[in-house]
Write an enzyme that holds these catalytic residues in place. Structure first.
Site, mmCIF file in Angstrom:
data_model
loop_
_atom_site.group_PDB
_atom_site.id
_atom_site.type_symbol
_atom_site.label_atom_id
_atom_site.label_comp_id
_atom_site.label_asym_id
_atom_site.label_seq_id
_atom_site.Cartn_x
_atom_site.Cartn_y
_atom_site.Cartn_z
ATOM 1 N N ASP A 13 -1.769 3.512 -2.650
ATOM 2 C CA ASP A 13 -1.248 4.788 -2.131
ATOM 3 C C ASP A 13 -2.094 5.329 -0.982
ATOM 4 O O ASP A 13 -2.140 6.535 -0.744
ATOM 5 C CB ASP A 13 -1.167 5.849 -3.244
ATOM 6 C CG ASP A 13 -0.377 5.381 -4.447
ATOM 7 O OD1 ASP A 13 0.749 4.900 -4.249
ATOM 8 O OD2 ASP A 13 -0.888 5.480 -5.575
ATOM 9 N N LYS A 16 -0.553 2.522 3.499
ATOM 10 C CA LYS A 16 -0.382 1.220 4.145
ATOM 11 C C LYS A 16 0.895 1.165 4.972
ATOM 12 O O LYS A 16 0.954 0.491 5.991
ATOM 13 C CB LYS A 16 -0.381 0.118 3.076
ATOM 14 C CG LYS A 16 -1.719 -0.058 2.376
ATOM 15 C CD LYS A 16 -1.672 -1.157 1.332
ATOM 16 C CE LYS A 16 -0.847 -0.784 0.119
ATOM 17 N NZ LYS A 16 -1.423 0.319 -0.664
ATOM 18 N N GLY A 40 4.921 1.210 -3.562
ATOM 19 C CA GLY A 40 5.742 2.123 -2.783
ATOM 20 C C GLY A 40 5.071 2.462 -1.468
ATOM 21 O O GLY A 40 3.879 2.761 -1.425
ATOM 22 N N HIS A 41 5.835 2.400 -0.387
ATOM 23 C CA HIS A 41 5.330 2.788 0.932
ATOM 24 C C HIS A 41 6.238 3.879 1.484
ATOM 25 O O HIS A 41 7.463 3.735 1.463
ATOM 26 C CB HIS A 41 5.349 1.606 1.918
ATOM 27 C CG HIS A 41 4.505 0.452 1.502
ATOM 28 N ND1 HIS A 41 3.260 0.607 0.941
ATOM 29 C CD2 HIS A 41 4.713 -0.882 1.578
ATOM 30 C CE1 HIS A 41 2.740 -0.594 0.697
ATOM 31 N NE2 HIS A 41 3.601 -1.506 1.068
ATOM 32 N N GLN A 223 -0.183 -2.027 -3.714
ATOM 33 C CA GLN A 223 -1.280 -1.480 -4.541
ATOM 34 C C GLN A 223 -2.592 -1.412 -3.752
ATOM 35 O O GLN A 223 -2.578 -1.067 -2.595
ATOM 36 C CB GLN A 223 -1.450 -2.292 -5.841
ATOM 37 C CG GLN A 223 -0.295 -2.167 -6.808
ATOM 38 C CD GLN A 223 0.774 -3.207 -6.570
ATOM 39 O OE1 GLN A 223 0.517 -4.311 -6.141
ATOM 40 N NE2 GLN A 223 2.021 -2.851 -6.833
#
Length: 428
Positions: A13, A16, A40-41, A223
């Protein structure tokens, strides 16, 4: 031209997606090499916000080819849903490439994930419940289902039946759950075969050829370093290798072809899920970081645990990944604090420890030793160069760089695509 790895240097988080998106216009291929839709991005383009879970962030960059490598575990329903959502918003997804060697998440993987986590009770790991761990377990146990298996119904049926022989015993006898019918699983998986077939390719061959031809290839981890199954805060980790070595095994590109490894660092620290977190805050500062930073998981929807910057973690990430650069994100979130604590070492059993302890027990009991750095009150979101930052913000960045062991080459000063200060080009 370089082949680069871009990865999280904390617990994930870190932003990225923003970093990948920044490079997207100069990159020919963006490759996810591990994880699944547990990552998640969030990418902000103009006034549009995109939440990506399985797809590489490069899918938002015209001219860039997004790739899902063999090290990723793929839920075909999630993949098709995410593609459909982007298509509806006018994003061209036709260039996507999917490794035929990537393993598939099936309905029985998500079932096992959820019931196992529930069974653990207070000892739960904090998984997303999306079947990631059980899919990687099947891969290691050699009973996994790969994308290529969708195109041979006989092999697919044999593999599903073999996997369920054992799982149904566990579900029925240990968890008191109804057995899963192999035929129903095969039937569901076959419905995805033709829909994803246009994307399936020998991605290892394509990527190696691209690098040999001088194309720019960016390997994007999900991650973060401390969630790596080997190098993270085990067992409170993911089931794959987000660290730099995972880029090689997860794509079939050898380490001698990697020219740069970029670590993404938040200007403070966050974590989702259970596990040790020395600088975690339980006071108003923690609430303010969570609120100002919008610290809610893109995939899980859970509030992130928040704490001050941890320099030993950054040094550890530099070491295990061989980092050449850092991208520091969310510096703007710290605007308004008169003083900003930074963890420079730990106290463990009354002794000062400068580096991340290898013992989980020691790390769990580590107390942060803070150094106070002066804060700033000026708005930094419009800063275009490092010199535009307030003097105290500049000093904060320089202090973090010195403590972390690698140069900070870019700084995020806001969520937008253009709200970034580039100090040194990652592509030079």
């Amino acid at each position: 031209m370089p082949a680069l790895v871009l990865l999280g240097a904390q617990w994930g988080d870190e932003g990225k997606g923003k970093a990948t998106d920044l490079l997207g216009g100069s990159v020919d291929y963006v490759v996810r090499y591990q994880g699944g839709n547990n990552a998640g991005h969030t990418v902000v383009v103009g006034d549009q916000k995109y939440a990506l879970h399985l797809l590489p962030s490069g899918i938002l960059s015209p001219g860039c080819t997004p790739v899902i490598g063999n090290g990723v575990v793929v839920d075909p329903a999630v993949l098709l849903s995410e593609l459909s959502g982007l298509n509806e918003r006018g994003v061209d997804t036709s260039k996507l490439l999917l490794s035929g060697n990537a393993h598939l998440i099936t309905p029985y993987h998500t079932t096992v994930d959820k019931v196992t986590e529930r069974f653990l009770g207070s000892r739960k790991i904090g998984t997303t419940g999306r079947g990631i761990g059980p899919t990687y377990a099947d891969k290691i146990n050699r009973v996994g289902i790969r994308v290529q298996d969708l195109y041979d119904e006989s092999i697919l049926t044999q593999k599903v039946e073999a996997a369920l022989d054992f799982k149904n015993q566990i579900l029925a006898k240990l968890y008191n759950r109804r057995a899963i019918e192999a035929g129903a699983i095969v039937e569901e998986l076959l419905t995805y075969a033709e829909q994803i077939k246009p994307y399936v390719a020998d991605t290892t061959l394509i990527l190696n050829n691209a690098i040999d031809e001088g194309k720019v290839v960016l390997f994007e981890g999900g991650q973060g370093t401390l969630l790596d199954v080997d190098h993270g805060t085990y067992p409170f980790v993911t089931s794959s290798n987000p660290t730099a070595g995972g880029a090689c095994t997860g794509t079939g590109v050898g380490p001698t072809k990697i020219s740069r490894v970029i670590g993404i660092l938040k200007a403070y620290t966050t974590r989702v899920g259970a596990g040790p977190f020395p600088t975690e805050l339980f006071d108003q500062d923690g609430e303010d970081l969570r609120r100002i930073g919008g610290e809610r998981g893109v995939t899980t929807g859970r509030d992130r645990r928040c704490g001050w910057f941890d320099a030993p973690i950054a040094r550890y990430a530099t070491r295990v990944n061989g980092l050449t650069d850092f991208f520091l994100t969310k510096l703007d979130v710290l605007t308004g604090w008169e003083q900003i604590p930074v963890c420079v070492a730990y106290e463990i059993d009354g002794k000062r420890v400068e580096e991340l302890p290898y013992s989980q027990s020691d790390f769990h009991h580590a107390k942060p030793i803070y150094e106070m750095l002066p804060g700033w009150s000026e708005d930094i979101t419009k800063a275009k160069t490092f010199a535009d930052l307030p003097k105290n913000a500049q000093a904060y960045v320089k202090a973090l760089e010195e403590m972390s062991g690698a140069p900070i080459s870019a700084i995020g000063v806001g969520p937008g695509r253009t709200e970034t200060i580039e100090i040194n080009s990652f592509l030079s």
